[in-house]
Write a protein that holds these residues in place. Structure first.
Motif, PDB file in Angstrom:
ATOM      1  N   LEU A 188     -50.707 -19.872 -20.468  1.00  0.00           N
ATOM      2  CA  LEU A 188     -51.011 -19.609 -21.872  1.00  0.00           C
ATOM      3  C   LEU A 188     -52.383 -18.966 -22.048  1.00  0.00           C
ATOM      4  CD1 LEU A 188     -49.546 -22.831 -23.538  1.00  0.00           C
ATOM      5  CD2 LEU A 188     -48.579 -20.513 -23.516  1.00  0.00           C
ATOM      6  N   VAL A 189     -53.363 -19.439 -21.280  1.00  0.00           N
ATOM      7  CA  VAL A 189     -54.694 -18.830 -21.345  1.00  0.00           C
ATOM      8  C   VAL A 189     -54.628 -17.385 -20.853  1.00  0.00           C
ATOM      9  CG1 VAL A 189     -57.027 -18.898 -20.368  1.00  0.00           C
ATOM     10  CG2 VAL A 189     -55.975 -20.991 -21.225  1.00  0.00           C
ATOM     11  N   GLY A 190     -53.873 -17.149 -19.795  1.00  0.00           N
ATOM     12  CA  GLY A 190     -53.699 -15.779 -19.300  1.00  0.00           C
ATOM     13  C   GLY A 190     -53.061 -14.873 -20.338  1.00  0.00           C
ATOM     14  N   LEU A 191     -52.072 -15.393 -21.054  1.00  0.00           N
ATOM     15  CA  LEU A 191     -51.452 -14.616 -22.128  1.00  0.00           C
ATOM     16  C   LEU A 191     -52.454 -14.273 -23.216  1.00  0.00           C
ATOM     17  CD1 LEU A 191     -47.923 -16.177 -22.767  1.00  0.00           C
ATOM     18  CD2 LEU A 191     -48.456 -13.899 -21.935  1.00  0.00           C
ATOM     19  N   LEU A 192     -53.266 -15.252 -23.587  1.00  0.00           N
ATOM     20  CA  LEU A 192     -54.260 -15.010 -24.632  1.00  0.00           C
ATOM     21  C   LEU A 192     -55.305 -13.989 -24.196  1.00  0.00           C
ATOM     22  CD1 LEU A 192     -54.860 -18.615 -25.988  1.00  0.00           C
ATOM     23  CD2 LEU A 192     -53.753 -16.716 -27.170  1.00  0.00           C
ATOM     24  N   ILE A 193     -55.737 -14.076 -22.953  1.00  0.00           N
ATOM     25  CA  ILE A 193     -56.777 -13.161 -22.467  1.00  0.00           C
ATOM     26  C   ILE A 193     -56.247 -11.739 -22.351  1.00  0.00           C
ATOM     27  CG2 ILE A 193     -58.167 -12.564 -20.442  1.00  0.00           C
ATOM     28  CD1 ILE A 193     -58.644 -15.554 -20.061  1.00  0.00           C
ATOM     29  N   PHE A 194     -55.045 -11.590 -21.841  1.00  0.00           N
ATOM     30  CA  PHE A 194     -54.521 -10.251 -21.587  1.00  0.00           C
ATOM     31  C   PHE A 194     -53.671  -9.690 -22.728  1.00  0.00           C
ATOM     32  CE2 PHE A 194     -55.539 -11.577 -17.266  1.00  0.00           C
ATOM     33  CZ  PHE A 194     -56.283 -10.476 -16.874  1.00  0.00           C
ATOM     34  N   ALA A 195     -53.472 -10.453 -23.786  1.00  0.00           N
ATOM     35  CA  ALA A 195     -52.700  -9.945 -24.923  1.00  0.00           C
ATOM     36  C   ALA A 195     -53.467  -8.792 -25.571  1.00  0.00           C
ATOM     37  CB  ALA A 195     -52.458 -11.058 -25.930  1.00  0.00           C
ATOM     38  N   PRO A 196     -52.772  -7.714 -25.856  1.00  0.00           N
ATOM     39  CA  PRO A 196     -53.470  -6.590 -26.487  1.00  0.00           C
ATOM     40  C   PRO A 196     -53.922  -6.951 -27.897  1.00  0.00           C
ATOM     41  CG  PRO A 196     -51.153  -6.067 -26.054  1.00  0.00           C
ATOM     42  CD  PRO A 196     -51.391  -7.453 -25.573  1.00  0.00           C
ATOM     43  N   GLY A 197     -55.079  -6.446 -28.260  1.00  0.00           N
ATOM     44  CA  GLY A 197     -55.623  -6.706 -29.586  1.00  0.00           C
ATOM     45  C   GLY A 197     -55.206  -5.637 -30.585  1.00  0.00           C
ATOM     46  N   VAL A 198     -55.647  -5.826 -31.802  1.00  0.00           N
ATOM     47  CA  VAL A 198     -55.328  -4.893 -32.879  1.00  0.00           C
ATOM     48  C   VAL A 198     -55.899  -3.516 -32.570  1.00  0.00           C
ATOM     49  CG1 VAL A 198     -55.692  -4.435 -35.338  1.00  0.00           C
ATOM     50  CG2 VAL A 198     -55.196  -6.749 -34.561  1.00  0.00           C
ATOM     51  N   SER A 199     -57.101  -3.464 -32.031  1.00  0.00           N
ATOM     52  CA  SER A 199     -57.714  -2.166 -31.726  1.00  0.00           C
ATOM     53  C   SER A 199     -56.911  -1.414 -30.667  1.00  0.00           C
ATOM     54  CB  SER A 199     -59.165  -2.339 -31.278  1.00  0.00           C
ATOM     55  OG  SER A 199     -59.224  -3.129 -30.113  1.00  0.00           O
ATOM     56  N   PHE A 200     -56.339  -2.144 -29.719  1.00  0.00           N
ATOM     57  CA  PHE A 200     -55.509  -1.499 -28.702  1.00  0.00           C
ATOM     58  C   PHE A 200     -54.278  -0.868 -29.344  1.00  0.00           C
ATOM     59  CE2 PHE A 200     -51.957  -1.675 -25.687  1.00  0.00           C
ATOM     60  CZ  PHE A 200     -52.472  -0.896 -24.664  1.00  0.00           C
ATOM     61  N   PHE A 201     -53.599  -1.636 -30.207  1.00  0.00           N
ATOM     62  CA  PHE A 201     -52.415  -1.097 -30.879  1.00  0.00           C
ATOM     63  C   PHE A 201     -52.778   0.080 -31.790  1.00  0.00           C
ATOM     64  CE2 PHE A 201     -50.517  -5.431 -30.145  1.00  0.00           C
ATOM     65  CZ  PHE A 201     -49.567  -4.981 -29.245  1.00  0.00           C
ATOM     66  N   ALA A 202     -53.920   0.001 -32.449  1.00  0.00           N
ATOM     67  CA  ALA A 202     -54.355   1.102 -33.307  1.00  0.00           C
ATOM     68  C   ALA A 202     -54.618   2.358 -32.473  1.00  0.00           C
ATOM     69  CB  ALA A 202     -55.607   0.709 -34.077  1.00  0.00           C
ATOM     70  N   ALA A 203     -55.257   2.194 -31.323  1.00  0.00           N
ATOM     71  CA  ALA A 203     -55.534   3.343 -30.462  1.00  0.00           C
ATOM     72  C   ALA A 203     -54.237   3.966 -29.952  1.00  0.00           C
ATOM     73  CB  ALA A 203     -56.411   2.920 -29.288  1.00  0.00           C
ATOM     74  N   VAL A 204     -53.294   3.140 -29.546  1.00  0.00           N
ATOM     75  CA  VAL A 204     -52.010   3.654 -29.058  1.00  0.00           C
ATOM     76  C   VAL A 204     -51.268   4.370 -30.185  1.00  0.00           C
ATOM     77  CG1 VAL A 204     -49.738   2.974 -28.179  1.00  0.00           C
ATOM     78  CG2 VAL A 204     -51.805   1.987 -27.187  1.00  0.00           C
ATOM     79  N   GLN A 205     -51.329   3.841 -31.395  1.00  0.00           N
ATOM     80  CA  GLN A 205     -50.669   4.485 -32.526  1.00  0.00           C
ATOM     81  C   GLN A 205     -51.288   5.850 -32.823  1.00  0.00           C
ATOM     82  OE1 GLN A 205     -51.907   4.892 -35.970  1.00  0.00           O
ATOM     83  NE2 GLN A 205     -49.968   5.743 -36.623  1.00  0.00           N
ATOM     84  N   VAL A 206     -52.607   5.932 -32.773  1.00  0.00           N
ATOM     85  CA  VAL A 206     -53.283   7.211 -33.001  1.00  0.00           C
ATOM     86  C   VAL A 206     -52.897   8.216 -31.925  1.00  0.00           C
ATOM     87  CG1 VAL A 206     -55.546   8.343 -32.993  1.00  0.00           C
ATOM     88  CG2 VAL A 206     -55.206   6.254 -34.304  1.00  0.00           C
ATOM     89  N   ILE A 207     -52.865   7.766 -30.684  1.00  0.00           N
ATOM     90  CA  ILE A 207     -52.484   8.656 -29.577  1.00  0.00           C
ATOM     91  C   ILE A 207     -51.035   9.118 -29.745  1.00  0.00           C
ATOM     92  CG2 ILE A 207     -52.073   8.760 -27.088  1.00  0.00           C
ATOM     93  CD1 ILE A 207     -54.473   6.792 -26.825  1.00  0.00           C
ATOM     94  N   ALA A 208     -50.158   8.197 -30.116  1.00  0.00           N
ATOM     95  CA  ALA A 208     -48.734   8.529 -30.236  1.00  0.00           C
ATOM     96  C   ALA A 208     -48.459   9.525 -31.356  1.00  0.00           C
ATOM     97  CB  ALA A 208     -47.926   7.257 -30.466  1.00  0.00           C
ATOM     98  N   THR A 209     -49.263   9.501 -32.391  1.00  0.00           N
ATOM     99  CA  THR A 209     -49.019  10.392 -33.532  1.00  0.00           C
ATOM    100  C   THR A 209     -49.927  11.617 -33.535  1.00  0.00           C
ATOM    101  OG1 THR A 209     -50.535   9.091 -34.897  1.00  0.00           O
ATOM    102  CG2 THR A 209     -48.177   8.513 -34.984  1.00  0.00           C
ATOM    103  N   ALA A 210     -50.638  11.865 -32.451  1.00  0.00           N
ATOM    104  CA  ALA A 210     -51.620  12.953 -32.411  1.00  0.00           C
ATOM    105  C   ALA A 210     -50.995  14.328 -32.227  1.00  0.00           C
ATOM    106  CB  ALA A 210     -52.635  12.705 -31.302  1.00  0.00           C
ATOM    107  N   GLN A 211     -49.719  14.402 -31.917  1.00  0.00           N
ATOM    108  CA  GLN A 211     -49.021  15.671 -31.691  1.00  0.00           C
ATOM    109  C   GLN A 211     -49.675  16.494 -30.587  1.00  0.00           C
ATOM    110  OE1 GLN A 211     -48.738  17.602 -35.511  1.00  0.00           O
ATOM    111  NE2 GLN A 211     -47.403  16.020 -36.331  1.00  0.00           N
TER     112      GLN A 211
END
Length: 112
Positions: free
Chosen positions: A12-35
């Motif tokens: 459970l601690v490993g999941l919490l440490i390595f779980a992606p954060g909001v900033s990670f998802f935001a960065a991936v979303q920006v990259i995915a929609t960058a055309q």
């Protein structure tokens, strides 16, 4: 958890440490929609993932190599965060809110 470690708590601690954060998802979303082309998109994703992983692994590796150094500096940093946590949170929320307002205004102005 540290005093009486069990496999489930370690998992459970490993999941919490390595779980992606909001900033990670935001960065991936920006990259995915960058055309951008495939190569540039792949490179950007690799860079974001490496930065995300380094933020977790660097303190762990430094602690394994030089435990005294890591403990001193991480304790000092933790104390600084505790002392300035509210101000940091306020600044981050104001900055993010400002970015969202500007982005919304820009979207409304361009949408016309």
């Amino acid at each position: 958890m540290v005093a009486d470690p069990k496999p489930l708590s370690a998992f459970l601690v490993g999941l919490l440490i390595f779980a992606p954060g909001v900033s990670f998802f935001a960065a991936v979303q920006v990259i995915a929609t960058a055309q951008a082309n495939f190569n540039l998109t792949a490179l950007a994703l690799i860079i974001v993932v490496v930065i995300n992983v380094l933020l977790v692994w660097v303190p762990i590796v430094v602690h394994l190599v030089a435990p005294g150094f890591a403990t001193r500096h991480l304790t000092a940093f933790n104390n600084w965060l505790r002392a300035h946590g509210k101000l940091i949170l306020i600044c981050v929320l104001v900055a993010v809110g400002g970015i969202m307002v500007v982005n919304g205004i820009h979207g409304l102005a361009v949408g016309r």
